[in-house]
Write a protein that holds these residues in place. Structure first.
Motif, PDB file in Angstrom:
ATOM      1  N   ILE A   1       0.858  -1.189   0.000  1.00  0.00           N
ATOM      2  CA  ILE A   1       0.000   0.000   0.000  1.00  0.00           C
ATOM      3  C   ILE A   1       0.896   1.242   0.000  1.00  0.00           C
ATOM      4  CG2 ILE A   1      -1.885   1.221   1.161  1.00  0.00           C
ATOM      5  CD1 ILE A   1      -2.647  -1.608   0.040  1.00  0.00           C
TER       6      ILE A   1
ATOM      7  N   LYS B   1       0.137   4.507  -0.273  1.00  0.00           N
ATOM      8  CA  LYS B   1      -0.540   5.797  -0.084  1.00  0.00           C
ATOM      9  C   LYS B   1       0.316   6.863   0.594  1.00  0.00           C
ATOM     10  CE  LYS B   1      -2.876   4.314   4.154  1.00  0.00           C
ATOM     11  NZ  LYS B   1      -4.029   3.546   4.642  1.00  0.00           N
TER      12      LYS B   1
ATOM     13  N   ASN C   1      -5.480   4.353  -1.709  1.00  0.00           N
ATOM     14  CA  ASN C   1      -6.817   4.501  -1.132  1.00  0.00           C
ATOM     15  C   ASN C   1      -7.547   5.771  -1.581  1.00  0.00           C
ATOM     16  OD1 ASN C   1      -5.381   6.353   0.372  1.00  0.00           O
ATOM     17  ND2 ASN C   1      -6.437   5.880   2.291  1.00  0.00           N
TER      18      ASN C   1
ATOM     19  N   VAL D   1      -7.981   0.367  -2.463  1.00  0.00           N
ATOM     20  CA  VAL D   1      -8.409  -0.139  -1.158  1.00  0.00           C
ATOM     21  C   VAL D   1      -9.212   0.874  -0.348  1.00  0.00           C
ATOM     22  CG1 VAL D   1      -6.441  -1.743  -1.035  1.00  0.00           C
ATOM     23  CG2 VAL D   1      -6.246   0.519   0.045  1.00  0.00           C
TER      24      VAL D   1
ATOM     25  N   MET E   1     -12.755  -8.409   1.885  1.00  0.00           N
ATOM     26  CA  MET E   1     -11.678  -7.596   2.455  1.00  0.00           C
ATOM     27  C   MET E   1     -12.148  -7.063   3.800  1.00  0.00           C
ATOM     28  SD  MET E   1     -10.628  -4.277   3.177  1.00  0.00           S
ATOM     29  CE  MET E   1     -10.576  -2.841   2.135  1.00  0.00           C
TER      30      MET E   1
ATOM     31  N   ILE F   1     -10.627  -4.848   7.550  1.00  0.00           N
ATOM     32  CA  ILE F   1      -9.573  -4.241   8.371  1.00  0.00           C
ATOM     33  C   ILE F   1      -9.780  -4.766   9.794  1.00  0.00           C
ATOM     34  CG2 ILE F   1      -8.693  -2.044   9.303  1.00  0.00           C
ATOM     35  CD1 ILE F   1      -9.809  -0.706   6.709  1.00  0.00           C
TER      36      ILE F   1
ATOM     37  N   MET G   1      -2.629  -5.953   8.008  1.00  0.00           N
ATOM     38  CA  MET G   1      -1.870  -4.769   7.635  1.00  0.00           C
ATOM     39  C   MET G   1      -0.520  -4.841   8.389  1.00  0.00           C
ATOM     40  SD  MET G   1      -5.154  -2.181   7.369  1.00  0.00           S
ATOM     41  CE  MET G   1      -4.514  -0.977   8.445  1.00  0.00           C
ATOM     42  N   SER G   2       0.245  -3.771   8.344  1.00  0.00           N
ATOM     43  CA  SER G   2       1.596  -3.832   8.927  1.00  0.00           C
ATOM     44  C   SER G   2       1.613  -4.299  10.391  1.00  0.00           C
ATOM     45  CB  SER G   2       2.279  -2.468   8.832  1.00  0.00           C
ATOM     46  OG  SER G   2       2.475  -2.120   7.490  1.00  0.00           O
TER      47      SER G   2
ATOM     48  N   ARG H   1      -2.287  -6.467   3.063  1.00  0.00           N
ATOM     49  CA  ARG H   1      -2.099  -5.116   2.521  1.00  0.00           C
ATOM     50  C   ARG H   1      -1.106  -4.388   3.430  1.00  0.00           C
ATOM     51  NH1 ARG H   1      -7.370  -5.905   3.739  1.00  0.00           N
ATOM     52  NH2 ARG H   1      -7.133  -4.275   5.282  1.00  0.00           N
ATOM     53  N   LEU H   2       0.154  -4.330   2.990  1.00  0.00           N
ATOM     54  CA  LEU H   2       1.199  -3.780   3.843  1.00  0.00           C
ATOM     55  C   LEU H   2       1.656  -2.415   3.351  1.00  0.00           C
ATOM     56  CD1 LEU H   2       3.388  -6.987   4.425  1.00  0.00           C
ATOM     57  CD2 LEU H   2       1.409  -6.189   5.742  1.00  0.00           C
ATOM     58  N   GLY H   3       1.458  -1.408   4.199  1.00  0.00           N
ATOM     59  CA  GLY H   3       1.871  -0.054   3.852  1.00  0.00           C
ATOM     60  C   GLY H   3       3.183   0.295   4.512  1.00  0.00           C
ATOM     61  N   SER H   4       3.113   0.817   5.734  1.00  0.00           N
ATOM     62  CA  SER H   4       4.298   1.348   6.404  1.00  0.00           C
ATOM     63  C   SER H   4       5.464   0.362   6.449  1.00  0.00           C
ATOM     64  CB  SER H   4       3.930   1.823   7.801  1.00  0.00           C
ATOM     65  OG  SER H   4       3.053   0.919   8.414  1.00  0.00           O
TER      66      SER H   4
HETATM   67  C1  PLP Z   1      -3.380   2.267   4.684  1.00  0.00           C
HETATM   68  C2  PLP Z   1      -4.069   0.978   4.489  1.00  0.00           C
HETATM   69  C3  PLP Z   1      -3.376  -0.241   4.637  1.00  0.00           C
HETATM   70  C4  PLP Z   1      -1.916  -0.326   5.046  1.00  0.00           C
HETATM   71  O1  PLP Z   1      -1.718   0.166   6.332  1.00  0.00           O
HETATM   72  P1  PLP Z   1      -0.344  -0.042   7.121  1.00  0.00           P
HETATM   73  O2  PLP Z   1      -0.739  -0.079   8.544  1.00  0.00           O
HETATM   74  O3  PLP Z   1       0.524   1.104   6.768  1.00  0.00           O
HETATM   75  O4  PLP Z   1       0.234  -1.358   6.677  1.00  0.00           O
HETATM   76  C5  PLP Z   1      -4.085  -1.405   4.419  1.00  0.00           C
HETATM   77  N1  PLP Z   1      -5.391  -1.398   4.077  1.00  0.00           N
HETATM   78  C6  PLP Z   1      -6.078  -0.253   3.906  1.00  0.00           C
HETATM   79  C7  PLP Z   1      -7.510  -0.328   3.536  1.00  0.00           C
HETATM   80  C8  PLP Z   1      -5.448   0.961   4.119  1.00  0.00           C
HETATM   81  O5  PLP Z   1      -6.148   2.092   3.979  1.00  0.00           O
END
Ligand code: PLP
Length: 224
Positions: A35, A37, A58, A80, A164, A166, A200-201, A216-219
């Motif tokens: 991810i 963003k 996103n 996402v 999906m 969170i 996520m992270s 879904r890995l962002g940070s």
């Molecule tokens: C930002 C986001 C992520 C990733 O988040 P991190 O905590 O940075 O891994 C995953 N899914 C969605 C829907 C997000 O908005």
């Protein structure tokens, strides 16, 4: 970080995914969607160069800007975020690989109309509000299977691939696990679904142990 250091850092993330997936089942395969963003095109390119292909945004506007700027790379783009009705055309213009945040029957109907006009299809996941949080989008767990099947029936241009979610917003692992178990339970009830996107992270290992096959890995992927 040098490119070599970054590669070692990502190897370590992948090793953590590997250990978690084997704890679930040694034949289980997990896909990582990075991810991006909070990341720049340059950072996306750096991650691409060490092997990452799937990225997600996103905001429709950010997805448009980054996917067009990185047009020459063979990337797969996921969306996402929450999609407002007046942004549906913006999303369809980009033709994303997977729209992960289909969060109501009403939105599905609106998207279907536009897909029909364009005569194109869209792959999507139904978003589940698994911990029933006010702050989150998605359908309620008890309605999910019915809405999923209704979208399949009424929206022929939307190809639903699964769900999906969170994880619950808390530090209590038991509550987070419960939210993942809820989503996985719904996923198992669906016919033909093959994607369960959760983790996520901060909670991806737990999500994988609960059956997630798309994280879904962002940070963590961008070392932020
Ligand atoms: C930002 C986001 C992520 C990733 O988040 P991190 O905590 O940075 O891994 C995953 N899914 C969605 C829907 C997000 O908005």
């Amino acid at each position: 970080m040098t490119k070599e250091e970054y590669k070692l850092y990502i190897d370590d993330v992948i090793r953590r995914v590997e250990f978690a997936r084997v704890r679930f089942n040694d034949k289980h395969i997990v896909k990582i969607v990075a991810i991006s963003k909070y990341s720049t095109c340059q950072e996306i390119k750096a991650l691409y160069e060490i092997g990452q292909r799937a990225f997600g945004e996103n905001k429709a506007q950010d997805l448009r800007v980054k996917s067009s700027e990185l047009d020459e790379l063979p990337l797969e783009w996921h969306f996402v975020g929450n999609l407002q009705k007046n942004k549906i055309n913006n999303l369809l213009d980009i033709n994303p690989s997977l729209f992960q945040a289909l969060d109501s029957l009403e939105l599905a109907h609106e998207i279907q109309k536009k897909l029909h006009v364009r005569d194109v299809k869209l792959e999507a996941l139904l978003q589940i509000n698994s911990a029933k949080e006010e702050s989150k989008h998605g359908v309620m767990p008890e309605d999910a299977v019915q809405i999923y099947n209704q979208i399949k029936k009424e929206c022929p241009n939307i190809t639903l691939r699964g769900v999906m979610s969170i994880g619950a917003h808390t530090d209590d692992k038991k509550i987070i696990k419960k939210s993942f178990d809820t989503t996985y339970g719904i996923y198992k009830e669906l016919e033909d679904a093959d994607i369960c996107s959760m983790g996520m992270s901060g909670d991806f290992e737990l999500a994988i142990e609960c059956g997630s096959n798309m994280i879904r890995l962002g940070s963590i992927m961008f070392n932020k």
